[in-house]
Design a protein around this motif. Sequence first.
Motif, PDB file in Angstrom:
ATOM      1  N   ARG A   1      16.609  80.753  56.633  1.00  0.00           N
ATOM      2  CA  ARG A   1      16.788  81.179  58.026  1.00  0.00           C
ATOM      3  C   ARG A   1      15.783  82.238  58.451  1.00  0.00           C
ATOM      4  O   ARG A   1      15.781  82.680  59.592  1.00  0.00           O
ATOM      5  CB  ARG A   1      18.202  81.728  58.224  1.00  0.00           C
ATOM      6  N   GLY A   2      14.931  82.688  57.532  1.00  0.00           N
ATOM      7  CA  GLY A   2      13.911  83.664  57.866  1.00  0.00           C
ATOM      8  C   GLY A   2      14.334  85.106  57.647  1.00  0.00           C
ATOM      9  O   GLY A   2      13.559  86.019  57.930  1.00  0.00           O
ATOM     10  N   ARG A   3      15.539  85.330  57.141  1.00  0.00           N
ATOM     11  CA  ARG A   3      15.996  86.695  56.887  1.00  0.00           C
ATOM     12  C   ARG A   3      15.401  87.221  55.595  1.00  0.00           C
ATOM     13  O   ARG A   3      15.190  86.488  54.644  1.00  0.00           O
ATOM     14  CB  ARG A   3      17.522  86.747  56.785  1.00  0.00           C
ATOM     15  N   LEU A   4      15.162  88.519  55.571  1.00  0.00           N
ATOM     16  CA  LEU A   4      14.582  89.164  54.394  1.00  0.00           C
ATOM     17  C   LEU A   4      15.667  89.379  53.342  1.00  0.00           C
ATOM     18  O   LEU A   4      16.757  89.854  53.644  1.00  0.00           O
ATOM     19  CB  LEU A   4      13.960  90.496  54.799  1.00  0.00           C
ATOM     20  N   VAL A   5      15.365  88.999  52.098  1.00  0.00           N
ATOM     21  CA  VAL A   5      16.300  89.115  50.986  1.00  0.00           C
ATOM     22  C   VAL A   5      15.652  89.982  49.909  1.00  0.00           C
ATOM     23  O   VAL A   5      14.507  89.759  49.534  1.00  0.00           O
ATOM     24  CB  VAL A   5      16.643  87.725  50.394  1.00  0.00           C
ATOM     25  N   ALA A   6      16.389  90.990  49.437  1.00  0.00           N
ATOM     26  CA  ALA A   6      15.899  91.857  48.363  1.00  0.00           C
ATOM     27  C   ALA A   6      16.471  91.381  47.036  1.00  0.00           C
ATOM     28  O   ALA A   6      17.635  91.004  46.950  1.00  0.00           O
ATOM     29  CB  ALA A   6      16.310  93.296  48.613  1.00  0.00           C
ATOM     30  N   GLN A   7      15.667  91.414  46.024  1.00  0.00           N
ATOM     31  CA  GLN A   7      16.107  91.024  44.690  1.00  0.00           C
ATOM     32  C   GLN A   7      17.109  92.055  44.168  1.00  0.00           C
ATOM     33  O   GLN A   7      17.050  93.238  44.504  1.00  0.00           O
ATOM     34  CB  GLN A   7      14.897  90.947  43.766  1.00  0.00           C
ATOM     35  N   MET A   8      18.060  91.631  43.344  1.00  0.00           N
ATOM     36  CA  MET A   8      19.104  92.517  42.843  1.00  0.00           C
ATOM     37  C   MET A   8      18.527  93.696  42.062  1.00  0.00           C
ATOM     38  O   MET A   8      19.020  94.811  42.154  1.00  0.00           O
ATOM     39  CB  MET A   8      20.079  91.722  41.961  1.00  0.00           C
TER      40      MET A   8
END
Length: 98
Positions: free
Chosen positions: A63-70
């Motif tokens: 969806r284009g949202r930014l995701v940070a790695q755990m």
Amino acid sequence: MLTTPEFLLSIVGGILLLFFGEAICHILGLVVFGVFTLGQIRVQTDDDKTLTFPWHGFARDQRGRLVAQMEVAGAIGMLTVIIAFVFFLAWRGGAFRT
């Protein structure tokens, strides 16, 4: 001089602190990302296993949202704890007195 039970208890306490300290840093990292980014950056979940994270630990989902790695969230939480601890020591040492 440390007695044997004190020495063994300090080792066991240190191991427990390492384990629970990492968990606390991960939880704090989740809170920091939620609060400071106002939900704009979310942390990796099980649904994001197909994402490929580059070296900096941030990727975009479908969806284009930014995701940070755990691991990035845990590192941010660890830095938050260290900075808070340094400020606490400085405050107790009288660095902020006028």
